[in-house]
Design a protein around this motif. Structure first.
Motif, PDB file in Angstrom:
ATOM      1  N   MET A   1     -22.936 -29.643  15.188  1.00 18.71           N
ATOM      2  CA  MET A   1     -23.819 -28.967  16.124  1.00 18.71           C
ATOM      3  C   MET A   1     -23.091 -28.797  17.444  1.00 18.71           C
ATOM      4  O   MET A   1     -22.365 -29.683  17.878  1.00 18.71           O
ATOM      5  N   LYS A   2     -23.313 -27.669  18.037  1.00 21.47           N
ATOM      6  CA  LYS A   2     -22.786 -27.395  19.369  1.00 21.47           C
ATOM      7  C   LYS A   2     -23.978 -27.143  20.299  1.00 21.47           C
ATOM      8  O   LYS A   2     -24.932 -26.451  19.932  1.00 21.47           O
ATOM      9  N   LEU A   3     -23.897 -27.716  21.496  1.00 19.40           N
ATOM     10  CA  LEU A   3     -24.918 -27.522  22.523  1.00 19.40           C
ATOM     11  C   LEU A   3     -24.246 -26.968  23.775  1.00 19.40           C
ATOM     12  O   LEU A   3     -23.252 -27.525  24.245  1.00 19.40           O
ATOM     13  N   LEU A   4     -24.771 -25.898  24.304  1.00 19.25           N
ATOM     14  CA  LEU A   4     -24.370 -25.382  25.606  1.00 19.25           C
ATOM     15  C   LEU A   4     -25.613 -25.480  26.477  1.00 19.25           C
ATOM     16  O   LEU A   4     -26.603 -24.779  26.235  1.00 19.25           O
ATOM     17  N   MET A   5     -25.574 -26.407  27.453  1.00 21.37           N
ATOM     18  CA  MET A   5     -26.768 -26.765  28.205  1.00 21.37           C
ATOM     19  C   MET A   5     -26.647 -26.294  29.652  1.00 21.37           C
ATOM     20  O   MET A   5     -25.629 -26.530  30.301  1.00 21.37           O
ATOM     21  N   PHE A   6     -27.693 -25.636  30.116  1.00 20.04           N
ATOM     22  CA  PHE A   6     -27.721 -25.091  31.475  1.00 20.04           C
ATOM     23  C   PHE A   6     -28.906 -25.654  32.244  1.00 20.04           C
ATOM     24  O   PHE A   6     -30.030 -25.693  31.728  1.00 20.04           O
ATOM     25  N   ASP A   7     -28.672 -26.044  33.490  1.00 22.27           N
ATOM     26  CA  ASP A   7     -29.743 -26.397  34.414  1.00 22.27           C
ATOM     27  C   ASP A   7     -30.069 -25.127  35.187  1.00 22.27           C
ATOM     28  O   ASP A   7     -29.251 -24.626  35.958  1.00 22.27           O
ATOM     29  N   THR A   8     -31.242 -24.579  34.940  1.00 20.62           N
ATOM     30  CA  THR A   8     -31.580 -23.271  35.490  1.00 20.62           C
ATOM     31  C   THR A   8     -32.733 -23.337  36.492  1.00 20.62           C
ATOM     32  O   THR A   8     -33.610 -24.196  36.400  1.00 20.62           O
ATOM     33  N   LYS A  56     -28.485 -37.552  18.182  1.00 24.97           N
ATOM     34  CA  LYS A  56     -27.480 -37.309  19.229  1.00 24.97           C
ATOM     35  C   LYS A  56     -27.874 -36.132  20.120  1.00 24.97           C
ATOM     36  O   LYS A  56     -27.680 -36.176  21.341  1.00 24.97           O
ATOM     37  N   ALA A  57     -28.418 -35.069  19.529  1.00 23.25           N
ATOM     38  CA  ALA A  57     -28.845 -33.916  20.325  1.00 23.25           C
ATOM     39  C   ALA A  57     -29.956 -34.321  21.293  1.00 23.25           C
ATOM     40  O   ALA A  57     -29.904 -33.992  22.490  1.00 23.25           O
ATOM     41  N   VAL A  58     -30.950 -35.034  20.789  1.00 22.77           N
ATOM     42  CA  VAL A  58     -32.061 -35.482  21.633  1.00 22.77           C
ATOM     43  C   VAL A  58     -31.538 -36.384  22.755  1.00 22.77           C
ATOM     44  O   VAL A  58     -31.922 -36.212  23.917  1.00 22.77           O
ATOM     45  N   ASN A  59     -30.651 -37.314  22.429  1.00 21.66           N
ATOM     46  CA  ASN A  59     -30.105 -38.212  23.461  1.00 21.66           C
ATOM     47  C   ASN A  59     -29.315 -37.444  24.520  1.00 21.66           C
ATOM     48  O   ASN A  59     -29.432 -37.736  25.713  1.00 21.66           O
ATOM     49  N   ASN A  60     -28.508 -36.470  24.111  1.00 21.17           N
ATOM     50  CA  ASN A  60     -27.740 -35.671  25.072  1.00 21.17           C
ATOM     51  C   ASN A  60     -28.648 -34.846  25.973  1.00 21.17           C
ATOM     52  O   ASN A  60     -28.424 -34.754  27.185  1.00 21.17           O
ATOM     53  N   ILE A  61     -29.660 -34.246  25.404  1.00 21.81           N
ATOM     54  CA  ILE A  61     -30.587 -33.424  26.196  1.00 21.81           C
ATOM     55  C   ILE A  61     -31.383 -34.300  27.157  1.00 21.81           C
ATOM     56  O   ILE A  61     -31.551 -33.955  28.335  1.00 21.81           O
ATOM     57  N   ARG A  62     -31.840 -35.453  26.682  1.00 23.70           N
ATOM     58  CA  ARG A  62     -32.587 -36.372  27.559  1.00 23.70           C
ATOM     59  C   ARG A  62     -31.697 -36.892  28.686  1.00 23.70           C
ATOM     60  O   ARG A  62     -32.143 -37.031  29.834  1.00 23.70           O
ATOM     61  N   TRP A  63     -30.422 -37.171  28.397  1.00 24.81           N
ATOM     62  CA  TRP A  63     -29.492 -37.622  29.426  1.00 24.81           C
ATOM     63  C   TRP A  63     -29.376 -36.574  30.537  1.00 24.81           C
ATOM     64  O   TRP A  63     -29.475 -36.892  31.716  1.00 24.81           O
ATOM     65  N   LEU A  64     -29.182 -35.311  30.134  1.00 29.65           N
ATOM     66  CA  LEU A  64     -29.040 -34.262  31.142  1.00 29.65           C
ATOM     67  C   LEU A  64     -30.347 -34.038  31.895  1.00 29.65           C
ATOM     68  O   LEU A  64     -30.341 -33.813  33.105  1.00 29.65           O
ATOM     69  N   ALA A  65     -31.476 -34.113  31.201  1.00 31.56           N
ATOM     70  CA  ALA A  65     -32.781 -33.939  31.867  1.00 31.56           C
ATOM     71  C   ALA A  65     -32.962 -35.001  32.949  1.00 31.56           C
ATOM     72  O   ALA A  65     -33.439 -34.701  34.056  1.00 31.56           O
ATOM     73  N   LYS A  66     -32.554 -36.232  32.653  1.00 32.63           N
ATOM     74  CA  LYS A  66     -32.661 -37.302  33.646  1.00 32.63           C
ATOM     75  C   LYS A  66     -31.709 -37.046  34.817  1.00 32.63           C
ATOM     76  O   LYS A  66     -32.103 -37.154  35.984  1.00 32.63           O
ATOM     77  N   LEU A 129     -22.806 -30.461  36.691  1.00 33.43           N
ATOM     78  CA  LEU A 129     -23.668 -30.831  35.568  1.00 33.43           C
ATOM     79  C   LEU A 129     -24.690 -29.755  35.206  1.00 33.43           C
ATOM     80  O   LEU A 129     -25.481 -29.943  34.297  1.00 33.43           O
ATOM     81  N   ALA A 130     -24.661 -28.629  35.886  1.00 29.40           N
ATOM     82  CA  ALA A 130     -25.566 -27.525  35.541  1.00 29.40           C
ATOM     83  C   ALA A 130     -25.062 -26.756  34.329  1.00 29.40           C
ATOM     84  O   ALA A 130     -25.772 -25.907  33.796  1.00 29.40           O
ATOM     85  N   LYS A 131     -23.848 -27.071  33.891  1.00 21.86           N
ATOM     86  CA  LYS A 131     -23.238 -26.390  32.736  1.00 21.86           C
ATOM     87  C   LYS A 131     -22.532 -27.446  31.912  1.00 21.86           C
ATOM     88  O   LYS A 131     -21.477 -27.939  32.296  1.00 21.86           O
ATOM     89  N   VAL A 132     -23.149 -27.826  30.787  1.00 23.36           N
ATOM     90  CA  VAL A 132     -22.593 -28.901  29.968  1.00 23.36           C
ATOM     91  C   VAL A 132     -22.489 -28.427  28.525  1.00 23.36           C
ATOM     92  O   VAL A 132     -23.444 -27.885  27.961  1.00 23.36           O
ATOM     93  N   TRP A 133     -21.311 -28.659  27.927  1.00 24.78           N
ATOM     94  CA  TRP A 133     -21.081 -28.306  26.520  1.00 24.78           C
ATOM     95  C   TRP A 133     -20.856 -29.591  25.740  1.00 24.78           C
ATOM     96  O   TRP A 133     -20.112 -30.481  26.181  1.00 24.78           O
ATOM     97  N   LYS A 134     -21.532 -29.705  24.581  1.00 26.16           N
ATOM     98  CA  LYS A 134     -21.365 -30.888  23.737  1.00 26.16           C
ATOM     99  C   LYS A 134     -21.115 -30.458  22.298  1.00 26.16           C
ATOM    100  O   LYS A 134     -21.763 -29.545  21.795  1.00 26.16           O
ATOM    101  N   SER A 135     -20.195 -31.144  21.656  1.00 24.16           N
ATOM    102  CA  SER A 135     -19.956 -30.979  20.235  1.00 24.16           C
ATOM    103  C   SER A 135     -20.403 -32.261  19.558  1.00 24.16           C
ATOM    104  O   SER A 135     -19.900 -33.345  19.862  1.00 24.16           O
TER     105      SER A 135
END
Length: 136
Positions: A1-8, A56-66, A129-135
């Motif tokens: 899974m790849k995640l490209l996460m943006f704080d918008t 892992k996806a949920v943990n990564n997203i929750r980390w960035l949300a915090k 941290l407004a632009k985070v990519w995770k593999s």
């Protein structure tokens, strides 16, 4: 899974065209402010490790949300982050599972229409941290 996460500060989308025959046909337009927008590519190899990938996806997203002090999350299926792609059915299922788990953890979570190309506008904050990519 790849995640490209943006704080918008702003994310607006409109359905453009249906790409998956089995999904419901509709037109939708929505604007969301002050949220994390997560572009998700579900890969073929994720199908044999669903629970691990979801966790892992949920943990990564929750980390960035915090870190970003965000309570709203928008999930968007985006198959352009990797050459590997899971089946359509599995991708939809795993996105729904991630959505349910984030909601259960107290995050207001929505999903863009699965199986559609979208027009969208996005305003991403400038911080690192407004632009985070995770593999995963």
């Amino acid at each position: 899974m790849k995640l490209l996460m943006f704080d918008t500060t702003y994310f607006c989308y409109k359905t453009f065209s249906k790409t998956v025959e089995t999904v419901e046909a509709f037109d939708r337009e929505e604007s969301i402010t002050d949220s994390l927008v997560i572009f998700v590519n579900v890969e073929n190899e994720d199908e044999v490790q669903k629970d691990k990938v979801v966790r892992k996806a949920v943990n990564n997203i929750r980390w960035l949300a915090k870190k970003a002090d965000r309570n709203k999350v928008v999930l968007h299926s985006f198959g352009h982050l990797s050459e590997s792609k899971s089946s359509i059915e599995f991708a939809e299922d795993i996105l729904n599972t991630i959505k349910e788990k984030l909601t259960a953890k107290g995050l207001e979570t929505s999903m863009t229409p699965f199986g559609y190309l979208l027009e969208f506008k996005i305003h991403v904050k400038g911080e690192s941290l407004a632009k985070v990519w995770k593999s995963i």
